[in-house]
Scaffold this active site. Structure first.
Site, PDB file in Angstrom:
ATOM      1  N   LYS A 161       0.712  -1.350  -0.024  1.00 34.21           N
ATOM      2  CA  LYS A 161      -0.144   0.164   0.153  1.00 34.21           C
ATOM      3  C   LYS A 161       0.912   1.327  -0.040  1.00 34.21           C
ATOM      4  O   LYS A 161       0.605   2.248  -0.776  1.00 34.21           O
ATOM      5  CB  LYS A 161      -0.967   0.027   1.361  1.00 34.21           C
ATOM      6  N   GLN A 215      -4.922  -1.545   9.277  1.00 37.87           N
ATOM      7  CA  GLN A 215      -4.989  -3.093   8.807  1.00 37.87           C
ATOM      8  C   GLN A 215      -5.690  -4.075   9.643  1.00 37.87           C
ATOM      9  O   GLN A 215      -5.215  -4.143  10.995  1.00 37.87           O
ATOM     10  CB  GLN A 215      -3.425  -3.244   8.555  1.00 37.87           C
ATOM     11  N   ASP A 254     -11.320   3.083   4.008  1.00 37.92           N
ATOM     12  CA  ASP A 254     -11.652   1.600   3.904  1.00 37.92           C
ATOM     13  C   ASP A 254     -13.401   1.386   3.846  1.00 37.92           C
ATOM     14  O   ASP A 254     -13.923   0.423   3.504  1.00 37.92           O
ATOM     15  CB  ASP A 254     -11.047   0.659   5.188  1.00 37.92           C
TER      16      ASP A 254
END
Ligand code: NAD
Length: 295
Positions: free
Chosen positions: A53, A97, A120
């Protein structure tokens, strides 16, 4: 001959397009979007995702910040880090994460992220906005699926779609996105009766189950378009003792003779996810900073 929907190529094209948008933003506004990723613990798969990422964020011309915390970190200390990122005007997107260690309440952590920076799309406000047809930051994997479908079809209106899986990360937001496109959406799951029959009605079949190759050709209507979200690691004795390989939820080799188009695993939906994360970061930056951009 079935069309193989190549997620790697699609993701590369999307990243190139985003790079162009970022460079226009730099010229117009003298700044670029910034993405902060928070990693707790040392799960090797999570470390690889976070590294990728960061690399792709920088390649796209954006700012990347990484915050690594020990697996023993207390929830309150993690919440403090998120508050700092919420308050930092240079941070446009925040991603924690998953999975988090068991002593941490993941939903509480996700809901502590500023919804306007929740790239997200897991915050309850964004889930609610998506479900009620508002402007939301949308989870990356289902949004990647939608971008692939929009690229393949001239029109999605009225299509019969079956989504197998009802998770908050894939199945439910996928269904909400397709409803927004005026598809007729069925969500099937582990308690559905007659799954095979339900799937046979689908013009578009989306498998997000996590069960290796459970969707055989008998589940698929002739000429359907199949997206395989599943990522399953299984033994591959043909490659040698102890070797593993990745397969999807769909039995690709038999399904491909029945479909109009299908995504492979690996190389289908998987590569789309990070590219869409970058897209969401640009969207979040443009919304927050009232920048104009053409997403
Ligand atoms: P999950 O375990 O949270 O949900 C799985 C869903 O499948 C559940 O809703 C369950 O009801 C349903 N299910 C389980 N067994 C079933 C059965 N026998 N018949 C019908 N439905 C059944 O998983 P998830 O997070 O939604 O992920 C699903 C799959 O997608 C996994 O393989 C995961 O690794 C993969 N995934 C890939 C990406 C990506 O490509 N980047 C992102 C997220 C998830």
């Amino acid at each position: 001959m079935a069309k193989i929907l190549d997620g790697k190529v699609f993701a590369k094209n999307l990243r190139d397009e985003l790079k162009g948008i970022v460079s226009i933003l730099r010229e117009e506004y003298g700044n670029v979007p910034g993405l902060a990723v928070v990693l707790v613990g040392d799960n090797p798969a999570s470390e690889v995702y976070v590294r990728n990422k960061g690399i792709q964020t920088k390649e796209c011309g954006m700012r990347s910040y990484e915050h690594k915390l020990a697996s023993t970190v207390q929830q309150d200390d993690l919440l403090k880090v998120i508050k700092q990122l919420n308050d930092d005007p240079e941070v446009d997107g925040i991603l924690v994460q998953l999975p988090l260690p068991n002593h941490i309440d993941s939903q509480k952590v996700l809901d502590s992220i500023d919804p306007e920076k929740d790239v997200d799309g897991f915050h309850i406000i964004n889930a609610g906005r998506l479900a009620t047809g508002g402007d939301a930051l949308v989870p990356c994997t289902p949004l990647g699926c939608l971008l692939l479908l929009k690229d393949h079809f001239d029109e999605l209106t009225g299509k019969n779609v079956v989504v197998i899986g009802r998770s908050n990360i894939v199945g439910k937001p996928m269904a909400a996105l397709l409803l927004r496109e005026s598809c007729t959406v069925t969500i099937a799951h582990s308690k559905s009766n007659n799954l095979e029959e339900i799937c046979q009605r689908a013009d578009i079949l989306i498998a997000a189950v996590g069960k290796p190759e459970m969707i055989t050709k008998d589940f698929i209507k002739k000429g359907a378009v199949v997206l395989d979200v599943g990522i399953n690691r299984i033994a591959a004795p043909e490659k040698g003792p102890g070797k593993m390989k990745l397969v999807g939820d769909v039995a690709f080799h038999e399904a491909k003779n029945r479909v109009e188009a299908i995504t492979p695993v690996p190389g289908g939906i998987g590569p789309m996810t990070i590219a869409v994360l970058l897209r969401n970061t640009i969207q979040a930056a443009c919304n927050r900073r009232a920048w104009k951009c053409d997403l």
